[in-house]
Enzyme design. Structure first.
Site, PDB file in Angstrom:
ATOM      1  N   LYS A  87       0.611  -1.171  -0.007  1.00  0.00           N
ATOM      2  CA  LYS A  87      -0.458  -0.175   0.013  1.00  0.00           C
ATOM      3  C   LYS A  87       0.407   0.856  -0.144  1.00  0.00           C
ATOM      4  O   LYS A  87       2.058   1.333   0.793  1.00  0.00           O
ATOM      5  CB  LYS A  87      -0.573  -0.405   1.225  1.00  0.00           C
ATOM      6  CG  LYS A  87      -2.389   0.915   1.098  1.00  0.00           C
ATOM      7  CD  LYS A  87      -2.807   0.366   1.957  1.00  0.00           C
ATOM      8  CE  LYS A  87      -4.315   1.232   2.049  1.00  0.00           C
ATOM      9  NZ  LYS A  87      -5.757   1.031   3.816  1.00  0.00           N
TER      10      LYS A  87
HETATM   11  C1  E4P Z   1      -8.701   1.525   3.769  1.00  0.00           C
HETATM   12  O1  E4P Z   1      -7.595   1.014   3.203  1.00  0.00           O
HETATM   13  C2  E4P Z   1      -8.098   2.569   4.666  1.00  0.00           C
HETATM   14  O2  E4P Z   1      -6.557   3.133   5.160  1.00  0.00           O
HETATM   15  C3  E4P Z   1      -9.427   2.937   5.836  1.00  0.00           C
HETATM   16  O3  E4P Z   1     -10.730   2.182   5.554  1.00  0.00           O
HETATM   17  C4  E4P Z   1      -9.491   4.230   5.753  1.00  0.00           C
HETATM   18  O4  E4P Z   1     -10.255   4.218   6.579  1.00  0.00           O
HETATM   19  P1  E4P Z   1     -11.604   5.482   7.956  1.00  0.00           P
HETATM   20  O5  E4P Z   1     -11.002   6.843   6.913  1.00  0.00           O
HETATM   21  O6  E4P Z   1     -12.636   4.880   8.322  1.00  0.00           O
HETATM   22  O7  E4P Z   1      -9.629   5.445   8.769  1.00  0.00           O
END
Ligand code: E4P
Length: 220
Positions: A87
């Site tokens: 990522k």
């Molecule tokens: C996933 O890949 C993201 O990091 C995550 O969905 C972020 O979610 P949030 O906005 O609830 O922290």
């Protein structure tokens, strides 16, 4: 549409996996910290633990923000397990890192995407997934689901192979709306996934079926 769970909590990952509908997992540094996981070795062990539970893509996020650092970290993370997806944040060096990792056959998930322009760059760089954060957009009175629709349309027009992974999902309706506008994947906490199960008419209907069945059985 694939279902990923957005957590580093092993019990929740197991619970979603036991439902039989789980295709993968996404994590981020905040989610790892929430589980109290710190230090490279512990973090890597945790990713391996997740990979043992789920036979699907598991996103592991880099901490570096410079090109060399992201490459170094990304190659290490990818070496942990074939299902690891690296990522990478949507920043200038991140785009370059995605291009490099893609050329090495390493899967990437371009994260922290908030606009169609950023999604086009991620696709041009060869990201496996692009993660638009729809809940965080909704939080600032911008329609997150509309962004998913826009990106899905652009990718389909140009036949980009990057998969639209709707992230930052806050509730069950987000999942349904993302399905309607053509998201390839949704990643969400366990609660919104379980919310899909619920309908009062299902509960009432089942109670009635069982009551009718039992009435007859009692009369025998
Ligand atoms: C996933 O890949 C993201 O990091 C995550 O969905 C972020 O979610 P949030 O906005 O609830 O922290």
């Amino acid at each position: 549409m694939k279902f990923f769970i957005d957590t580093a909590n092993l019990d929740q990952i197991r619970e979603a996996h036991d439902l039989g509908i789980l295709d993968g997992v996404t994590t981020n540094p905040s989610l790892m910290a929430k589980e109290g996981i710190s230090g490279e070795d512990n973090i890597n062990r945790h990713y391996l633990e997740i990979c043992r539970i789920v036979d699907g893509d598991v996103s592991a996020e880099v901490i570096s923000t410079d090109y060399e650092g992201m490459i170094r970290e990304g190659e290490k993370l990818a070496g942990l397990h074939p299902n690891i997806v690296v990522k990478i944040p949507m920043i200038r060096d991140g785009v370059k890192a995605i291009r490099h990792l893609n050329s090495k056959g390493i899967k990437t998930n371009c994260t922290l995407v908030f606009s169609a322009g950023q999604a086009i760059l991620a696709a041009k760089a060869g990201a496996t997934y692009v993660s638009p954060f729809i809940g965080r957009l909704d939080d600032v009175s911008t329609d997150g689901v509309e962004l998913i629709a826009q990106i899905a349309e652009i990718y389909s027009t140009y036949n980009f192979q990057t998969q639209v992974l709707a992230a930052s999902i806050r509730h069950t309706m987000h999942i349904v709306q993302c399905a309607e506008v053509g998201a390839d994947v949704v990643t969400c906490p366990l609660e919104p996934i379980l919310g899909l199960l619920k309908h009062p008419l299902t509960d009432i209907g089942l109670a009635r079926f069982l009551a009718d069945h039992n009435k007859l059985s009692d009369n025998k």
